[in-house]
Design an enzyme around this catalytic site. Structure first.
Site, PDB file in Angstrom:
ATOM      1  CG  ASP A  46      15.750 -23.522  -1.542  1.00  0.00           C
ATOM      2  OD1 ASP A  46      14.775 -23.540  -0.765  1.00  0.00           O
ATOM      3  OD2 ASP A  46      16.110 -22.498  -2.171  1.00  0.00           O
ATOM      4  CG  ASP A 123      22.803 -33.019  15.173  1.00  0.00           C
ATOM      5  OD1 ASP A 123      23.254 -32.991  16.324  1.00  0.00           O
ATOM      6  OD2 ASP A 123      23.516 -33.003  14.148  1.00  0.00           O
ATOM      7  CG  ASP A 225      26.672 -30.830  18.717  1.00  0.00           C
ATOM      8  OD1 ASP A 225      27.199 -31.020  17.613  1.00  0.00           O
ATOM      9  OD2 ASP A 225      26.919 -29.830  19.431  1.00  0.00           O
ATOM     10  CD  GLU A 288      30.595 -33.781  17.242  1.00  0.00           C
ATOM     11  OE1 GLU A 288      31.301 -33.271  16.365  1.00  0.00           O
ATOM     12  OE2 GLU A 288      29.910 -33.100  18.028  1.00  0.00           O
ATOM     13  CG  HIS A 350      28.253 -30.806   9.598  1.00  0.00           C
ATOM     14  ND1 HIS A 350      28.249 -32.027  10.229  1.00  0.00           N
ATOM     15  CD2 HIS A 350      28.141 -29.880  10.586  1.00  0.00           C
ATOM     16  CE1 HIS A 350      28.137 -31.859  11.539  1.00  0.00           C
ATOM     17  NE2 HIS A 350      28.070 -30.564  11.777  1.00  0.00           N
ATOM     18  CG  ASP A 351      31.657 -30.378  12.076  1.00  0.00           C
ATOM     19  OD1 ASP A 351      31.075 -29.332  11.729  1.00  0.00           O
ATOM     20  OD2 ASP A 351      31.308 -31.065  13.053  1.00  0.00           O
TER      21      ASP A 351
HETATM   22  C1  NOJ Z   1      29.756 -30.269  16.429  1.00  0.00           C
HETATM   23  C2  NOJ Z   1      29.024 -29.921  15.187  1.00  0.00           C
HETATM   24  O1  NOJ Z   1      29.155 -30.969  14.274  1.00  0.00           O
HETATM   25  C3  NOJ Z   1      29.603 -28.616  14.695  1.00  0.00           C
HETATM   26  O2  NOJ Z   1      29.153 -28.311  13.414  1.00  0.00           O
HETATM   27  C4  NOJ Z   1      29.247 -27.558  15.695  1.00  0.00           C
HETATM   28  O3  NOJ Z   1      29.855 -26.344  15.338  1.00  0.00           O
HETATM   29  C5  NOJ Z   1      29.696 -27.940  17.092  1.00  0.00           C
HETATM   30  N1  NOJ Z   1      29.430 -29.299  17.421  1.00  0.00           N
HETATM   31  C6  NOJ Z   1      29.013 -27.103  18.118  1.00  0.00           C
HETATM   32  O4  NOJ Z   1      27.664 -27.490  18.248  1.00  0.00           O
HETATM   33 MG    MG Z   2      14.421 -23.159   1.273  1.00  0.00          MG
END
Ligand code: NOJ
Ligand code: MG
Length: 551
Positions: A46, A123, A225, A288, A350-351
């Site tokens: 940041d 993305d 995505d 994905e 991140h998921d």
């Molecule tokens: C997959 C993404 O990686 C996730 O973080 C997101 O919530 C869903 N797709 C919906 O876009």
């Molecule tokens: Mg910032």
């Protein structure tokens, strides 16, 4: 990030890391040899103290990425967004979210990425937009608005209620009633994320323009995505109930997504995306897609009509961490790749839960060696290179909508989205403001600067592995053959021309014997998870090494 001057960033800079592959391998496209590094922009660095990472922060820490030795960066969404799903709710596909910067900051970042010989993937979120996207605002304004059919609107079921039984991935019905026009719109994810209607040619055309916009700006490809969601079965029939669903399981598992995902028409759109990407040279499309292996393979398309270059392979995330399971899935996945396709491996995102939280700190080193020595393009997730493990998110700091909507079910994704730790300064150098999510508890010692100084650190291991992969075509382009080994020991040979390397990984907590393939001797150990330099026919608990095979 503190107002870090270059001197404070200096420790993570290693000049001159770019090493050309040996000749002969240069013919392979960069993404076959390469390693992708995922940056989650909110949590990388940041620069302005709002507690949320931004593009200038990423630019300031590019040296870290370059000195790791990866080849490409995939940036999770950076587009204007109300942030209901932290950027996966896009309100403008061709802009930059002000909290991250602006288009000029993006162009600077892209130039800086390219100047380091790295590639940049964005993305692309084609399945749904934010309900604040002007397209949706128009669409919802009246039943006869020209953009009405850009989204998926249906009358209530006879007798009232949602048009069918589809369930949102975030739990609850996948339909939201719009009182003004009396119809429901489909949202596979949050109600703030309305599904676009790809059966409307104007939508497909507009989304093609989005890809073209970024490709023209110079990006090297996209991670796409939820690609397998973009087309729904004609007539939107009810999905079959899932006979295996039990109370306590995630709501989305109540029905099987037979009619809401993986439709044949989606492949035609994917082929068109590929044609567009190919017209820009050596670009990369990563899809994905969560599907069983046989159906996943179809997303490669055919040699004549290819689909995405890499349909993400999540098998390492979805399966138990034991030798037999891994040995089987690695061999079977590798064998299932069509002749024109190329494999790939993912171990964190991140998921998904952090790999170090899942398998423990010591096994995480073995996991890193696995990811970076398998046959196929690896995707490495930010923070895994310093081994961020379990992070406890206090209830009042939970931000993930999936967790907030279905509390207590362990579905929270915040634990994988906590800020990067750069050094031991306040907030680990991530921000001079309050970070949007808490840091991992051991950030004072688990940070990039500390690990830079420690040759036995996770970071140093990643650099060694990535350097070995860059130097040894067998590790990137070579074939893979599984090798019989003692229990708990996963062993496979990578071979490219004359070069033969044996990767040996002990997934257990007992030392084991190691046997070499028939007709070979052990040469040098070229990289190890610990300090081992010489092969002696044994492997320690939680150890991994790569040994040269000599005839
Ligand atoms: C997959 C993404 O990686 C996730 O973080 C997101 O919530 C869903 N797709 C919906 O876009
Ligand atoms: Mg910032």
């Amino acid at each position: 990030m503190t107002k870090l001057a270059t001197d404070q960033r200096e420790p993570i800079r290693s000049p001159g890391v770019t090493t050309a592959m040996s000749e002969g391998t240069l013919a392979a496209p960069w993404w076959k040899r390469g390693v992708i590094y995922q940056i989650y922009p909110r949590s990388f660095a940041d620069s302005d103290g709002d507690g949320i990472g931004d593009l200038a922060g990423i630019e300031a820490y590019l040296n870290h990425v370059a000195s790791l030795g990866v080849d490409a960066i995939w940036l999770s969404p950076i587009f204007p967004s109300p942030m209901a799903d932290f950027g996966y709710d896009v309100a403008d596909y061709t802009g930059v979210e002000p909290m991250f910067g602006d288009l000029a900051a993006f162009d600077r970042l892209l130039a800086a990425v390219h100047a380091r010989g790295l590639k940049l993937l964005l993305d692309f979120v084609p399945n749904h937009s934010s309900t604040q996207h002007p397209w949706f605002v128009e669409s919802r304004s009246s039943r006869d608005n020209p953009r009405r059919d850009w989204y998926i609107w249906r009358d209530p079921a006879p007798g009232g209620g949602p048009p069918n039984n589809w369930i949102s991935d975030m739990g609850g019905p996948a339909w939201e009633l719009d009182p003004k026009t009396g119809q429901y719109y489909l949202h596979t994810f949050l109600r703030e994320q309305a599904d676009l209607n790809w059966r409307n040619p104007a939508v497909a055309a507009a989304m093609t323009d989005v890809m073209r916009f970024w490709l023209d700006r110079g990006v090297d490809g996209f991670r796409i995505d939820v690609l397998w969601h973009i087309v729904k079965a004609e007539g939107l029939p009810d999905n079959p109930e899932n006979p295996d669903w039990r109370e306590g399981m995630a709501g989305k598992l109540r029905v099987l997504q037979h009619h809401s995902t993986d439709q044949p028409e989606a492949h035609a759109f994917t082929r068109a995306m590929r044609q567009l990407a190919d017209s820009y040279g050596e670009t990369l499309l990563v899809g994905e897609i969560f599907l069983p292996r046989d159906r996943l393979m179809r997303w490669y398309g055919s040699a004549a009509e290819p689909g995405v270059h890499l349909p993400f392979n999540f098998e390492l995330i979805e399966n138990p961490w034991d030798r037999d399971t891994l040995a089987r899935l690695i061999a079977e996945y590798d064998a299932a790749i069509p002749a024109h396709g190329w494999p790939n491996w993912v171990i964190g995102s991140h998921d998904a839960p952090r790999i170090a939280a899942r398998v423990g700190e010591r096994q995480a080193r073995v996991a890193a060696m696995l990811l970076l020595t398998l046959h196929g393009t690896p995707t490495l997730y930010q923070g895994d290179e310093i081994g961020i493990g379990t992070v406890d998110i206090p209830p009042d700091r939970i931000r993930d909508p999936q967790d907030l909507r279905q509390p207590g079910m362990g579905l929270g994704r915040d634990r994988s989205r906590t800020p990067m730790a750069w050094d031991a300064s306040p907030n680990a150098g991530f921000s001079f403001g309050e970070p949007w999510l808490p840091l991992h508890a051991d950030w004072r010692t688990r940070n990039v600067a500390a690990q830079h100084a420690d040759p036995q650190s996770m970071l140093a291991l990643h650099r060694r592995l990535l350097a070995a992969r860059r130097k040894r075509p067998a590790l990137s382009l070579g074939t893979l053959a599984m090798h019989d080994a003692a229990s708990d020991v996963l062993a496979y040979e990578r071979r490219y021309g004359e070069e033969r390397l044996l990767v040996v990984l002990n997934l257990g907590s007992q030392p084991r014997r190691v046997t070499l393939p028939d007709g070979t001797d052990a040469g040098r150990i070229i990289v190890a998870t610990g300090t081992r330099e010489r092969y002696d026919g044994t492997i320690n608990a939680d150890e991994g090494f790569v040994v040269e095979l000599t005839p």
